[in-house]
Every structure is written in C-alpha cells, then in structure tokens.
Design an enzyme around this catalytic site. Structure first.
Site, PDB file in Angstrom:
ATOM      1  N   ALA A  60       0.833  -1.205   0.000  1.00 57.11           N
ATOM      2  CA  ALA A  60       0.000   0.000   0.000  1.00 57.11           C
ATOM      3  C   ALA A  60       0.871   1.260   0.000  1.00 57.11           C
ATOM      4  O   ALA A  60       0.663   2.181  -0.802  1.00 57.11           O
ATOM      5  CB  ALA A  60      -0.935  -0.015   1.211  1.00 57.11           C
ATOM      6  N   GLU A  81      -7.783 -20.462  -5.435  1.00 52.95           N
ATOM      7  CA  GLU A  81      -7.644 -20.604  -3.986  1.00 52.95           C
ATOM      8  C   GLU A  81      -9.008 -20.824  -3.357  1.00 52.95           C
ATOM      9  O   GLU A  81     -10.044 -20.641  -4.010  1.00 52.95           O
ATOM     10  CB  GLU A  81      -6.962 -19.366  -3.392  1.00 52.95           C
ATOM     11  CG  GLU A  81      -5.482 -19.309  -3.732  1.00 52.95           C
ATOM     12  CD  GLU A  81      -4.763 -18.154  -3.070  1.00 52.95           C
ATOM     13  OE1 GLU A  81      -5.428 -17.176  -2.707  1.00 52.95           O
ATOM     14  OE2 GLU A  81      -3.538 -18.239  -2.939  1.00 52.95           O
ATOM     15  N   HIS A  84      -4.742 -18.320   9.543  1.00 50.69           N
ATOM     16  CA  HIS A  84      -4.352 -19.171   8.421  1.00 50.69           C
ATOM     17  C   HIS A  84      -4.335 -20.593   8.939  1.00 50.69           C
ATOM     18  O   HIS A  84      -3.726 -20.878   9.970  1.00 50.69           O
ATOM     19  CB  HIS A  84      -2.979 -18.784   7.879  1.00 50.69           C
ATOM     20  CG  HIS A  84      -2.709 -19.380   6.524  1.00 50.69           C
ATOM     21  ND1 HIS A  84      -2.466 -20.709   6.348  1.00 50.69           N
ATOM     22  CD2 HIS A  84      -2.686 -18.834   5.301  1.00 50.69           C
ATOM     23  CE1 HIS A  84      -2.292 -20.949   5.061  1.00 50.69           C
ATOM     24  NE2 HIS A  84      -2.422 -19.819   4.404  1.00 50.69           N
ATOM     25  N   ARG A 116     -11.251 -20.390   4.629  1.00 54.48           N
ATOM     26  CA  ARG A 116     -10.216 -20.499   5.655  1.00 54.48           C
ATOM     27  C   ARG A 116     -10.749 -20.725   7.064  1.00 54.48           C
ATOM     28  O   ARG A 116     -10.204 -21.519   7.823  1.00 54.48           O
ATOM     29  CB  ARG A 116      -9.438 -19.184   5.716  1.00 54.48           C
ATOM     30  CG  ARG A 116      -8.402 -19.118   4.698  1.00 54.48           C
ATOM     31  CD  ARG A 116      -7.528 -17.959   4.927  1.00 54.48           C
ATOM     32  NE  ARG A 116      -6.531 -18.035   3.874  1.00 54.48           N
ATOM     33  CZ  ARG A 116      -5.828 -17.019   3.454  1.00 54.48           C
ATOM     34  NH1 ARG A 116      -5.997 -15.842   3.998  1.00 54.48           N
ATOM     35  NH2 ARG A 116      -4.943 -17.170   2.517  1.00 54.48           N
ATOM     36  N   HIS A 134      -3.355 -14.442  10.999  1.00 56.58           N
ATOM     37  CA  HIS A 134      -2.818 -14.192   9.668  1.00 56.58           C
ATOM     38  C   HIS A 134      -3.209 -12.841   9.105  1.00 56.58           C
ATOM     39  O   HIS A 134      -2.384 -12.113   8.566  1.00 56.58           O
ATOM     40  CB  HIS A 134      -3.347 -15.315   8.763  1.00 56.58           C
ATOM     41  CG  HIS A 134      -2.819 -15.283   7.377  1.00 56.58           C
ATOM     42  ND1 HIS A 134      -1.478 -15.243   7.092  1.00 56.58           N
ATOM     43  CD2 HIS A 134      -3.462 -15.296   6.179  1.00 56.58           C
ATOM     44  CE1 HIS A 134      -1.313 -15.233   5.774  1.00 56.58           C
ATOM     45  NE2 HIS A 134      -2.500 -15.250   5.207  1.00 56.58           N
ATOM     46  N   ARG A 145     -12.208 -12.605   4.920  1.00 54.51           N
ATOM     47  CA  ARG A 145     -11.554 -12.184   3.671  1.00 54.51           C
ATOM     48  C   ARG A 145     -11.477 -13.336   2.675  1.00 54.51           C
ATOM     49  O   ARG A 145     -11.068 -14.447   3.024  1.00 54.51           O
ATOM     50  CB  ARG A 145     -10.137 -11.705   3.983  1.00 54.51           C
ATOM     51  CG  ARG A 145      -9.306 -11.408   2.767  1.00 54.51           C
ATOM     52  CD  ARG A 145      -7.877 -11.110   3.152  1.00 54.51           C
ATOM     53  NE  ARG A 145      -7.190 -12.292   3.652  1.00 54.51           N
ATOM     54  CZ  ARG A 145      -5.972 -12.667   3.273  1.00 54.51           C
ATOM     55  NH1 ARG A 145      -5.301 -11.946   2.398  1.00 54.51           N
ATOM     56  NH2 ARG A 145      -5.423 -13.743   3.779  1.00 54.51           N
ATOM     57  N   LEU A 204      -4.016  -8.009  -1.158  1.00 49.93           N
ATOM     58  CA  LEU A 204      -3.015  -7.256  -1.928  1.00 49.93           C
ATOM     59  C   LEU A 204      -3.735  -6.356  -2.932  1.00 49.93           C
ATOM     60  O   LEU A 204      -3.342  -5.208  -3.146  1.00 49.93           O
ATOM     61  CB  LEU A 204      -2.054  -8.213  -2.651  1.00 49.93           C
ATOM     62  CG  LEU A 204      -0.997  -8.857  -1.752  1.00 49.93           C
ATOM     63  CD1 LEU A 204      -0.241  -9.950  -2.496  1.00 49.93           C
ATOM     64  CD2 LEU A 204      -0.014  -7.819  -1.212  1.00 49.93           C
TER      65      LEU A 204
HETATM   66  C1  LIG Z   1       2.503 -14.952   5.257  1.00 44.23           C
HETATM   67  C2  LIG Z   1       1.487 -14.109   4.556  1.00 44.23           C
HETATM   68  C3  LIG Z   1       0.998 -14.507   3.327  1.00 44.23           C
HETATM   69  C4  LIG Z   1       0.054 -13.727   2.671  1.00 44.23           C
HETATM   70  N1  LIG Z   1      -0.375 -14.097   1.432  1.00 44.23           N
HETATM   71  C5  LIG Z   1      -1.215 -13.279   0.756  1.00 44.23           C
HETATM   72  C6  LIG Z   1      -1.581 -13.561  -0.583  1.00 44.23           C
HETATM   73  O1  LIG Z   1      -1.149 -14.538  -1.167  1.00 44.23           O
HETATM   74  N2  LIG Z   1      -2.429 -12.699  -1.218  1.00 44.23           N
HETATM   75  C7  LIG Z   1      -2.934 -11.583  -0.601  1.00 44.23           C
HETATM   76  O2  LIG Z   1      -3.700 -10.832  -1.222  1.00 44.23           O
HETATM   77  N3  LIG Z   1      -2.586 -11.287   0.670  1.00 44.23           N
HETATM   78  C8  LIG Z   1      -1.734 -12.096   1.343  1.00 44.23           C
HETATM   79  N4  LIG Z   1      -1.382 -11.784   2.627  1.00 44.23           N
HETATM   80  C9  LIG Z   1      -1.881 -10.541   3.212  1.00 44.23           C
HETATM   81  C10 LIG Z   1      -1.154  -9.370   2.573  1.00 44.23           C
HETATM   82  O3  LIG Z   1       0.197  -9.714   2.394  1.00 44.23           O
HETATM   83  C11 LIG Z   1      -1.249  -8.135   3.431  1.00 44.23           C
HETATM   84  O4  LIG Z   1      -2.570  -7.876   3.776  1.00 44.23           O
HETATM   85  C12 LIG Z   1      -0.702  -6.928   2.707  1.00 44.23           C
HETATM   86  O5  LIG Z   1       0.567  -7.190   2.193  1.00 44.23           O
HETATM   87  C13 LIG Z   1      -0.646  -5.736   3.640  1.00 44.23           C
HETATM   88  O6  LIG Z   1       0.058  -4.711   2.995  1.00 44.23           O
HETATM   89  P1  LIG Z   1       0.213  -3.316   3.702  1.00 44.23           P
HETATM   90  O7  LIG Z   1       0.981  -2.465   2.751  1.00 44.23           O
HETATM   91  O8  LIG Z   1      -1.090  -2.834   4.192  1.00 44.23           O
HETATM   92  O9  LIG Z   1       1.080  -3.646   4.999  1.00 44.23           O
HETATM   93  P2  LIG Z   1       2.571  -4.378   5.154  1.00 44.23           P
HETATM   94  O10 LIG Z   1       2.915  -5.006   3.879  1.00 44.23           O
HETATM   95  O11 LIG Z   1       2.488  -5.165   6.347  1.00 44.23           O
HETATM   96  O12 LIG Z   1       3.477  -3.123   5.344  1.00 44.23           O
HETATM   97  C14 LIG Z   1       3.401  -2.337   6.514  1.00 44.23           C
HETATM   98  C15 LIG Z   1       4.685  -1.573   6.653  1.00 44.23           C
HETATM   99  O13 LIG Z   1       4.506  -0.558   7.637  1.00 44.23           O
HETATM  100  C16 LIG Z   1       5.679  -0.488   8.425  1.00 44.23           C
HETATM  101  N5  LIG Z   1       5.306   0.075   9.724  1.00 44.23           N
HETATM  102  C17 LIG Z   1       4.440  -0.437  10.629  1.00 44.23           C
HETATM  103  N6  LIG Z   1       4.353   0.382  11.698  1.00 44.23           N
HETATM  104  C18 LIG Z   1       5.174   1.434  11.454  1.00 44.23           C
HETATM  105  C19 LIG Z   1       5.530   2.595  12.189  1.00 44.23           C
HETATM  106  N7  LIG Z   1       5.028   2.856  13.409  1.00 44.23           N
HETATM  107  N8  LIG Z   1       6.409   3.463  11.638  1.00 44.23           N
HETATM  108  C20 LIG Z   1       6.959   3.203  10.424  1.00 44.23           C
HETATM  109  N9  LIG Z   1       6.664   2.103   9.692  1.00 44.23           N
HETATM  110  C21 LIG Z   1       5.778   1.243  10.205  1.00 44.23           C
HETATM  111  C22 LIG Z   1       6.186  -1.906   8.499  1.00 44.23           C
HETATM  112  O14 LIG Z   1       7.549  -1.903   8.790  1.00 44.23           O
HETATM  113  C23 LIG Z   1       5.857  -2.427   7.104  1.00 44.23           C
HETATM  114  O15 LIG Z   1       6.911  -2.215   6.233  1.00 44.23           O
HETATM  115  C24 LIG Z   1      -0.434 -12.541   3.292  1.00 44.23           C
HETATM  116  C25 LIG Z   1       0.060 -12.165   4.534  1.00 44.23           C
HETATM  117  C26 LIG Z   1       1.012 -12.925   5.171  1.00 44.23           C
HETATM  118  C27 LIG Z   1       1.534 -12.502   6.496  1.00 44.23           C
END
Ligand SMILES: Cc1cc2nc3c(=O)[nH]c(=O)nc-3n(C[C@H](O)[C@H](O)[C@H](O)COP(=O)(O)OP(=O)(O)OC[C@H]3O[C@@H](n4cnc5c(N)ncnc54)[C@H](O)[C@@H]3O)c2cc1C
Length: 529
Positions: A17, A114, A238, A284, A345, A380, A386
């Site tokens: 994001a 899936e 998960h 799930r 998860h 979900r 993603l």
């Molecule tokens: C093992 C696993 C497998 C998954 N597989 C899938 C899949 O196949 N398909 C799918 O759609 N989704 C999947 N998901 C879910 C999906 O990956 C996440 O919902 C999505 O990536 C979240 O993205 P995001 O950018 O919101 O947060 P994240 O990718 O978690 O990024 C958050 C970022 O914020 C930073 N951050 C947090 N707090 C602070 C702070 N106070 N100050 C500064 N930085 C901070 C962190 O360091 C991190 O870099 C999976 C999740 C996991 C854990």
C-alpha cells in the site's frame, strides 16, 4: 542529518500500500516514506499465494464480487467491493508491465485457484508473490528524486490540531507525525497529507504468520487521533502454518490445497470432508476451526498437510520456495506430510475508512491492511488483500489530487521528552508483551466465549494500566512504542468481540453460535473508550 522540513506527503509504511501510494503521489509533490524496518520486513514481502483479479475468459468482475460477498458472510460493503474488485484486472496488467515476474503459460498469465474462489483468478509469481511484487513496486521508488525513503524510522504518533490545542470547531486536521530516528531522537515530520499504511497486527497473538513489524501501530495512532475502528473482532487465522515448538512463521500456502494437498490427522485419516462438502477448499475459517477442533478433540499439538497428491514434478515447479524452506528444516514435502497449526494471519477490521482511505481527520488517510473499507466483511476472500492495498493506494492518490488546498501549515512543536528519567530496567516491557500475546491466544483465538472475553478484558485492563504508568517515563524506543500500540489494539479486538452477540464469519462464540438475521458492523469510536 534528518529532514525536518515539510513534505507534501508523509507515507508511513513501506508495504504494497505504502509503496504504490508513493509511486502515485510522487507525481504530485515531495514524498517522505517512513518505514520502521527494512522494506523486506512487511506482510507484503511474506505473501505467497498471489493477487486476485478477474482475467480468465470464463471469469467476470460480477463473479469475483459474488465470491467476495459470499465469503464475507453478509457483512461486506458491496459498493466498496465493486470499487476495489473492478480495478483488479487492470492493476495486475499494470504490475506485469512494470516488470512483476508473474508465472505464465504459453505467454498468458498462469492463474491459480484458492479456497472459496469459484474460478482460477490468482496471478502469482511462483509461491513468493509478495516479494516479487514488493521488489517491482520498490524499484521506481528508490529511483524517484521526489521520494525520500527513511528506513528504520518509526512513527510514534500523528500530529493533529486537537492535540496541539488548536482545535476549535469542525473536523480535526492532521499536520504530520513524530518519528523516532535510528539514533533514538524524535523528529517532527510535517506534511499536508499523512497516509498510514502500517499493515496488520498479527503480533497480538502467539502464533502468527506475520513478521515482527505487525504490531498495529497505524490503527493505534489513528485511534489516538480520534478515528473510529470497525470490525476488529474478525481475525483470519491461516489454517496451515508450519508447526514448530520453537516457533515459526512459515506458512503453507492455500494454493497447495487448491492444487490437491489434503489434511489428515496423525493417523493419516482425512477429516475435512466431515466438516464441509468443499473439504480442503472450504473457506479459511472453516478449515482453521476444523483443525483447531481436531487438535482439541484428539489432544494433538498439530495436524498434517499431505502435499504428495500434487506430485513431485509440480511441487518442484510451482512451490520451490516452500519446498526449499521446509528442506532447510529437514522436512521433504515431496515424501512426507508436514505438521501444521492455525496462526493469526490477517486482520479484516481496522480504521474505518472509505475506499480512498479517508478518515474523519482531514489530511489523515489509512490504507491497506490497517484500514477497514468493508471489502472483506466478516471473512476475507483469499488474495483480495493485496488487491485492496493497491486499489486503495490509487484511490487515495486520486482523492488527494482532487482535495482542495488546505490552510497554511502551522509551526509544529518539537517532541517533548521532559519527564523521562534514566533507564532503570525494562523487564516490564517483555513481561507485558508476553502477557498480551498469551491472553489473546488463550482467550480471544479461533473459538471464543463470553467468559473468556471477560477474562481477557480484565487482564488487558491491568496490563494497559501498568504500561500507562511507565510509558512517559522511559526513554522512548521501538519496543515500548510497539507495546503501547499492541495493548491498545488487543483491547479494541476484545471490545469488538464482546459486542458481537452472534457467530458470523471469522468470529465464533460458543455462547452465541447462531447468526443474527441482520448483519451489522461493529464500530468503536475513541470517545466511547
Ligand atoms: C505470510 C502471509 C501470506 C500472505 N499471502 C497473501 C496472498 O497470497 N495474497 C494476498 O492478497 N494477501 C496475502 N497476505 C496478506 C497481505 O500480504 C497483506 O494484507 C498486505 O501485504 C498488507 O500490505 P500493507 O501495505 O497494508 O502492509 P505491510 O505489507 O504489512 O506493510 C506495513 C509496513 O509498515 C511499516 N510500519 C508499521 N508500523 C510502522 C511505524 N510505526 N512506523 C513506520 N513504519 C511502520 C512496516 O515496517 C511495514 O513495512 C499474506 C500475509 C502474510 C503474512
């Protein structure tokens, strides 16, 4: 030297994001991208399965929406689902054009299927889609002169007019954030628009697939700034995380079950057909509850995932990363079943926003897993998250581009560190961390009851009181900030769970096993706490 001058946009969080938002917003002005670890430490980087979009000839946006609404157990917001899902196919094609190494077959995207998807619609890069996607989104960010990346910088709190005592009437306004530098100094980063993209909160539980950074910081910061949260009780577990008594975050992707892997108990008996006609392809929550139930019934620490039906050749071709990681632990899934347990998860709830991440505080947006748009409802659909991150990042940038110019930025005060005394001991921090995670795992896990939730609430109240007694006295550090956030998010989860007097989607209560006729969101507002 740290940049304390004003940015146009302050993005906190460098997962899918945050990175996608940075790419879009850099076209409009100067971006600061603050990330508390390295880019590879995020839920995004850990994602295995893929990203969903209606691309196949037998698929449609309507079918994708229908599957999403069905999985969400009556609680999805259909308008949010349409706004996000209708962007899926285009976003996947755009990612491919940016260089995302999605798997192909005869020149066409290979789409996998899936759980609870009625069609093959998951674009993937082998079994490490998140890393491939992260690298694709990161490359243009690091080359863009309009983006300043501040890794190992941690946002402590956002700065709002109300906090500064400048709030009079009308909606509050955000001016940026206080950020802890790697040197331990707290600097003021001012920005016209602040975007929280901080991901989920898996670390409130003992067993989680999330990396260490997932401590719910953005949700806690937004709450303290006055933003309501929605549907925090819906935690997706998960079903298949590698069991290891020493701890593990290694997931076994759902695509394995999609391709033919089966679940058995230690005696080799396949049990999923007893629980659901879709067997291993049931949603799930159904699979996680079935595993949890079999473990409790049989007194076992784990169940087994048998991937041998997929065949050696396909396992090596389609799942090379999981194969390699398991081999490193002495497990060969081509020859033997793998011990698995359910693990926290994904957080379906979060800060209540629209699909562009808008909050009631002007200039403050929340996107990605930290937000709750209503897309996921009570559960979900796999690989929709993603997509939600990327669609929200785009929509957020569009909303900001169209937003009227705000009033001039005021001068912001420096962080006040008075009252901090020299460090004595920090043992309380670890103790409180461990207590929170054990309490949540034991009392607020897959199966809940009124009594367990009451116990959790009582314990959390004591822990939060303790944290409040030392938070402002200790030298500020990452562990302390995370603990404060984690304890607040845990409390929000429990309060939300207590107010849902039914079982729906991911929330299952033994005291309220039925589903109420009317589906309602759980919304908590800060003034109510
Ligand atoms: C093992 C696993 C497998 C998954 N597989 C899938 C899949 O196949 N398909 C799918 O759609 N989704 C999947 N998901 C879910 C999906 O990956 C996440 O919902 C999505 O990536 C979240 O993205 P995001 O950018 O919101 O947060 P994240 O990718 O978690 O990024 C958050 C970022 O914020 C930073 N951050 C947090 N707090 C602070 C702070 N106070 N100050 C500064 N930085 C901070 C962190 O360091 C991190 O870099 C999976 C999740 C996991 C854990």
């Amino acid at each position: 030297m740290h940049p304390t001058d004003a940015f146009d946009f302050l993005i906190i969080g460098g997962g899918a994001a945050g990175l996608f938002a940075a790419n879009h917003l850099a076209r409009l002005g100067r971006v600061a991208l603050v990330n508390k670890g390295e880019f590879s430490e995020s839920n995004t980087w850990y994602a295995q399965g893929g990203i969903a979009g209606a691309l196949a000839s037998d698929d449609s946006i309507e079918a994708h929406i229908e599957d999403t609404l069905r999985a969400g157990a009556g609680l999805c917001h259909a308008d949010a689902a349409r706004a996000i899902i209708s962007r899926g196919g285009r976003i996947i094609r755009e990612l491919r054009d940016m260089g995302a190494p999605f798997d192909t077959e005869n020149g066409e995207l290979h789409l996998t299927r899936e759980a609870a998807h009625s069609r093959r619609r998951i674009a993937h890069a082998k079994d490490a889609t998140g890393r491939a996607l992260g690298e694709t989104l990161l490359a243009p960010v690091t080359q863009n002169p309009n983006i300043t990346c501040l890794n190992r910088h941690m946002a402590v709190d956002v700065i709002t007019a109300r906090r500064l005592g400048r709030y009079s009437q009308g909606p509050d306004r955000c001016f940026g954030a206080y950020v802890l530098t790697p040197e331990g100094e707290v600097v003021t980063l001012a920005a016209r628009h602040t975007i929280l993209a901080t991901g989920g909160a898996g670390k409130v539980y003992l067993y989680t697939s999330n990396p260490h950074v997932a401590t719910g910081d953005g949700i806690a910061m937004a709450w303290r700034a006055g933003c309501p949260v929605m549907n925090m009780e819906f935690i997706q577990f998960h079903p298949t995380c590698l069991f290891d008594p020493a701890g593990s975050t290694q997931l076994l992707t759902e695509a394995l079950r999609g391709e033919g892997a089966v679940l058995t108990d230690p005696s080799g008996r396949r049990f999923m057909p007893d629980y659901d006609e879709r067997a291993e392809l049931a949603p799930r929550d159904v699979v996680a509850r079935a595993i949890d139930h079999e473990m409790k019934k049989q007194g076992c620490d784990y169940m087994l995932l048998d991937a041998r039906p997929i065949g050696r050749e396909r396992l090596e071709r389609q799942f090379p990363n999981i194969l390699e990681r398991l081999l490193a632990r002495g497990i060969d899934m081509r020859r033997e079943p793998v011990p698995v347990v359910p693990a926290a998860h994904y957080l379906c709830g979060g800060v209540q926003t629209d699909v562009a991440g808008r909050t009631p505080v002007r200039g403050l947006y929340v996107i990605g897993e930290a937000a709750c748009t209503g897309l996921h409802g009570a559960n979900r659909l796999a690989s929709n998250s993603l997509l939600e991150c990327l669609a929200m990042a785009e929509l957020c940038a569009e909303a900001i581009r169209e937003a009227p110019e705000g009033e001039a930025m005021p001068a912001l005060p420096e962080w006040d560190a008075s009252g901090v005394r020299p460090e004595e001991e920090r043992v309380q921090i670890k103790q409180n961390w461990d207590e929170i995670r054990a309490t949540m795992s034991n009392y607020v896990g897959i199966v809940r009851s009124d009594e367990r939730l009451r116990r959790a609430r009582r314990r959390l109240a004591i822990i939060r009181e303790e944290i409040a007694s030392y938070y402002w006295q200790y030298p500020i550090g990452r562990d302390l900030i995370e603990l404060r956030n984690l304890s607040l998010v845990a409390e929000l989860i429990v309060r939300s769970a207590q107010s849902r007097l039914e079982s729906r989607g991911l929330h299952y209560s033994t005291d309220h096993p039925g589903m109420l006729p009317e589906a309602r969101d759980t919304v908590l507002a800060p003034s109510a706490l």
